[in-house]
Design a protein around this motif. Structure first.
Motif, PDB file in Angstrom:
ATOM      1  N   VAL A  70      34.330  26.597  38.067  1.00  0.00           N
ATOM      2  CA  VAL A  70      33.977  28.472  38.241  1.00  0.00           C
ATOM      3  C   VAL A  70      35.418  28.808  38.401  1.00  0.00           C
ATOM      4  O   VAL A  70      36.202  28.661  39.305  1.00  0.00           O
ATOM      5  CB  VAL A  70      33.313  28.708  39.549  1.00  0.00           C
ATOM      6  N   ASN A  71      35.973  29.684  37.382  1.00  0.00           N
ATOM      7  CA  ASN A  71      37.337  30.163  37.542  1.00  0.00           C
ATOM      8  C   ASN A  71      37.338  31.323  38.415  1.00  0.00           C
ATOM      9  O   ASN A  71      36.190  31.792  38.838  1.00  0.00           O
ATOM     10  CB  ASN A  71      37.964  30.680  36.116  1.00  0.00           C
ATOM     11  N   ARG A  72      38.466  31.802  38.906  1.00  0.00           N
ATOM     12  CA  ARG A  72      38.377  32.977  39.674  1.00  0.00           C
ATOM     13  C   ARG A  72      37.708  34.253  39.315  1.00  0.00           C
ATOM     14  O   ARG A  72      36.959  34.711  40.305  1.00  0.00           O
ATOM     15  CB  ARG A  72      40.103  33.384  39.729  1.00  0.00           C
ATOM     16  N   GLN A  73      37.923  34.632  37.942  1.00  0.00           N
ATOM     17  CA  GLN A  73      36.804  35.623  37.510  1.00  0.00           C
ATOM     18  C   GLN A  73      35.607  35.389  37.792  1.00  0.00           C
ATOM     19  O   GLN A  73      34.868  36.389  37.871  1.00  0.00           O
ATOM     20  CB  GLN A  73      37.401  35.868  35.963  1.00  0.00           C
ATOM     21  N   GLN A  74      35.315  34.481  37.401  1.00  0.00           N
ATOM     22  CA  GLN A  74      33.503  33.757  37.513  1.00  0.00           C
ATOM     23  C   GLN A  74      33.376  34.188  39.062  1.00  0.00           C
ATOM     24  O   GLN A  74      32.193  34.666  39.410  1.00  0.00           O
ATOM     25  CB  GLN A  74      33.131  32.763  36.964  1.00  0.00           C
ATOM     26  N   PHE A  75      34.274  33.620  39.852  1.00  0.00           N
ATOM     27  CA  PHE A  75      33.805  33.703  41.260  1.00  0.00           C
ATOM     28  C   PHE A  75      33.668  35.217  41.940  1.00  0.00           C
ATOM     29  O   PHE A  75      32.828  35.395  42.388  1.00  0.00           O
ATOM     30  CB  PHE A  75      35.141  32.798  42.246  1.00  0.00           C
ATOM     31  N   ILE A  76      34.569  35.952  41.266  1.00  0.00           N
ATOM     32  CA  ILE A  76      34.616  37.181  41.749  1.00  0.00           C
ATOM     33  C   ILE A  76      33.387  37.780  41.185  1.00  0.00           C
ATOM     34  O   ILE A  76      32.735  38.545  41.984  1.00  0.00           O
ATOM     35  CB  ILE A  76      35.877  37.907  41.151  1.00  0.00           C
ATOM     36  N   LYS A  77      33.007  37.814  39.808  1.00  0.00           N
ATOM     37  CA  LYS A  77      31.881  38.239  39.415  1.00  0.00           C
ATOM     38  C   LYS A  77      30.504  37.834  40.173  1.00  0.00           C
ATOM     39  O   LYS A  77      29.788  38.681  40.405  1.00  0.00           O
ATOM     40  CB  LYS A  77      31.727  37.843  38.151  1.00  0.00           C
ATOM     41  N   PHE A  78      30.508  36.420  40.483  1.00  0.00           N
ATOM     42  CA  PHE A  78      29.344  35.949  41.379  1.00  0.00           C
ATOM     43  C   PHE A  78      29.450  36.687  42.740  1.00  0.00           C
ATOM     44  O   PHE A  78      28.240  37.111  43.282  1.00  0.00           O
ATOM     45  CB  PHE A  78      29.680  34.451  41.682  1.00  0.00           C
ATOM     46  N   LEU A  79      30.332  37.003  43.340  1.00  0.00           N
ATOM     47  CA  LEU A  79      30.485  37.743  44.902  1.00  0.00           C
ATOM     48  C   LEU A  79      30.092  39.118  44.707  1.00  0.00           C
ATOM     49  O   LEU A  79      29.219  39.723  45.518  1.00  0.00           O
ATOM     50  CB  LEU A  79      31.843  37.634  45.230  1.00  0.00           C
ATOM     51  N   VAL A  80      30.225  39.980  43.512  1.00  0.00           N
ATOM     52  CA  VAL A  80      30.134  41.370  43.162  1.00  0.00           C
ATOM     53  C   VAL A  80      28.662  41.160  43.037  1.00  0.00           C
ATOM     54  O   VAL A  80      27.911  42.301  43.368  1.00  0.00           O
ATOM     55  CB  VAL A  80      30.878  41.715  42.058  1.00  0.00           C
ATOM     56  N   ASP A  81      28.119  40.295  42.052  1.00  0.00           N
ATOM     57  CA  ASP A  81      26.779  40.275  41.884  1.00  0.00           C
ATOM     58  C   ASP A  81      25.825  40.180  43.090  1.00  0.00           C
ATOM     59  O   ASP A  81      24.678  40.671  43.302  1.00  0.00           O
ATOM     60  CB  ASP A  81      26.253  39.332  40.818  1.00  0.00           C
ATOM     61  N   LEU A  82      26.249  39.494  43.914  1.00  0.00           N
ATOM     62  CA  LEU A  82      25.428  39.154  45.369  1.00  0.00           C
ATOM     63  C   LEU A  82      25.413  40.352  45.985  1.00  0.00           C
ATOM     64  O   LEU A  82      24.569  40.570  47.004  1.00  0.00           O
ATOM     65  CB  LEU A  82      26.242  37.998  46.145  1.00  0.00           C
ATOM     66  N   LYS A  83      26.208  41.305  46.018  1.00  0.00           N
ATOM     67  CA  LYS A  83      26.632  42.446  46.787  1.00  0.00           C
ATOM     68  C   LYS A  83      26.469  42.305  48.180  1.00  0.00           C
ATOM     69  O   LYS A  83      25.657  42.659  49.097  1.00  0.00           O
ATOM     70  CB  LYS A  83      25.085  43.461  46.443  1.00  0.00           C
ATOM     71  N   LEU A  84      27.423  41.513  48.761  1.00  0.00           N
ATOM     72  CA  LEU A  84      27.634  40.871  49.919  1.00  0.00           C
ATOM     73  C   LEU A  84      27.679  42.144  51.014  1.00  0.00           C
ATOM     74  O   LEU A  84      27.520  42.013  52.376  1.00  0.00           O
ATOM     75  CB  LEU A  84      28.486  40.026  50.081  1.00  0.00           C
ATOM     76  N   ASN A  85      28.367  43.185  50.561  1.00  0.00           N
ATOM     77  CA  ASN A  85      28.602  44.466  51.613  1.00  0.00           C
ATOM     78  C   ASN A  85      27.196  44.800  52.292  1.00  0.00           C
ATOM     79  O   ASN A  85      27.050  45.407  53.212  1.00  0.00           O
ATOM     80  CB  ASN A  85      29.158  45.615  50.826  1.00  0.00           C
ATOM     81  N   ARG A  86      26.180  44.498  51.633  1.00  0.00           N
ATOM     82  CA  ARG A  86      24.792  45.011  51.996  1.00  0.00           C
ATOM     83  C   ARG A  86      24.429  44.168  53.221  1.00  0.00           C
ATOM     84  O   ARG A  86      23.583  44.772  54.026  1.00  0.00           O
ATOM     85  CB  ARG A  86      23.651  44.732  50.873  1.00  0.00           C
ATOM     86  N   TYR A  87      25.156  43.103  53.402  1.00  0.00           N
ATOM     87  CA  TYR A  87      24.318  42.036  54.448  1.00  0.00           C
ATOM     88  C   TYR A  87      25.436  42.111  55.595  1.00  0.00           C
ATOM     89  O   TYR A  87      26.659  42.075  55.639  1.00  0.00           O
ATOM     90  CB  TYR A  87      24.263  40.691  53.893  1.00  0.00           C
ATOM     91  N   SER A  88      24.854  42.090  56.944  1.00  0.00           N
ATOM     92  CA  SER A  88      25.744  41.990  58.128  1.00  0.00           C
ATOM     93  C   SER A  88      25.526  40.853  59.044  1.00  0.00           C
ATOM     94  O   SER A  88      26.235  40.906  60.084  1.00  0.00           O
ATOM     95  CB  SER A  88      25.598  43.335  58.783  1.00  0.00           C
ATOM     96  N   ASN A  89      24.565  40.122  58.799  1.00  0.00           N
ATOM     97  CA  ASN A  89      24.121  38.992  59.846  1.00  0.00           C
ATOM     98  C   ASN A  89      23.947  37.822  58.916  1.00  0.00           C
ATOM     99  O   ASN A  89      23.607  37.674  57.754  1.00  0.00           O
ATOM    100  CB  ASN A  89      22.730  39.351  60.329  1.00  0.00           C
ATOM    101  N   LEU A  90      24.412  36.599  59.466  1.00  0.00           N
ATOM    102  CA  LEU A  90      24.344  35.377  58.724  1.00  0.00           C
ATOM    103  C   LEU A  90      23.498  34.410  59.554  1.00  0.00           C
ATOM    104  O   LEU A  90      23.928  34.311  60.921  1.00  0.00           O
ATOM    105  CB  LEU A  90      25.674  34.850  58.604  1.00  0.00           C
ATOM    106  N   LYS A  91      22.251  33.877  58.983  1.00  0.00           N
ATOM    107  CA  LYS A  91      21.786  32.708  59.972  1.00  0.00           C
ATOM    108  C   LYS A  91      21.771  31.415  59.042  1.00  0.00           C
ATOM    109  O   LYS A  91      21.610  31.543  57.923  1.00  0.00           O
ATOM    110  CB  LYS A  91      20.461  32.977  59.860  1.00  0.00           C
TER     111      LYS A  91
END
Length: 139
Positions: A70-91
């Protein structure tokens, strides 16, 4: 007389087998907890780096094997696709050992109760844990 003897031996064998099974489960659980030390702080560091916009620092927490696939660009795309900013809690779920690696399901939770389950696979590199795989298990 023979029936009583067979019953007594059977009961002792059953209790011995149950005791061995409980001992095995206890040993396995203790081994898992001992081996998984250090993973939770690393997970926290990973998500803190992403939240702070330090994607390269988060990417460096992955294993060499991960970075080869997984190169850097693929990693960034993966994170963007997850839309992590919607989540505020981790279990964190229960860790599992597979082929010398530890797999941990993390559930990110949003304010609206949406959940994003991610399977993280960790590998020990020298004395520290590294992320070896991240899989979105919701799809």
């Amino acid at each position: 007389m023979d029936g009583v003897l067979v019953k007594e031996i059977g009961t002792k064998a059953l209790l011995g087998g149950a005791g061995a099974l409980v001992l095995y489960w206890t040993f396995t659980a203790a081994k898992l907890v001992f081996n998984a030390r250090g993973i939770n702080p690393m997970v926290k560091q990973f998500f803190n780096q992403i939240a702070a916009g330090r994607v390269d620092a988060a990417y460096r927490l992955t294993s060499k094997s991960y970075r080869q696939h997984v190169n850097r660009q693929q990693f960034i795309k993966f994170l963007v696709d997850l839309k992590l900013n919607r989540y505020s809690n981790l279990k964190s779920g229960r860790p599992r050992i597979q082929e010398g690696k530890i797999i941990l399901t993390l559930k990110l939770k949003a304010e609206n109760k949406d959940e994003l389950p991610l399977d993280f696979t960790f590998v020990k590199v020298e004395e520290s844990w590294r992320i070896d795989r991240i899989v979105d298990v919701s799809s």
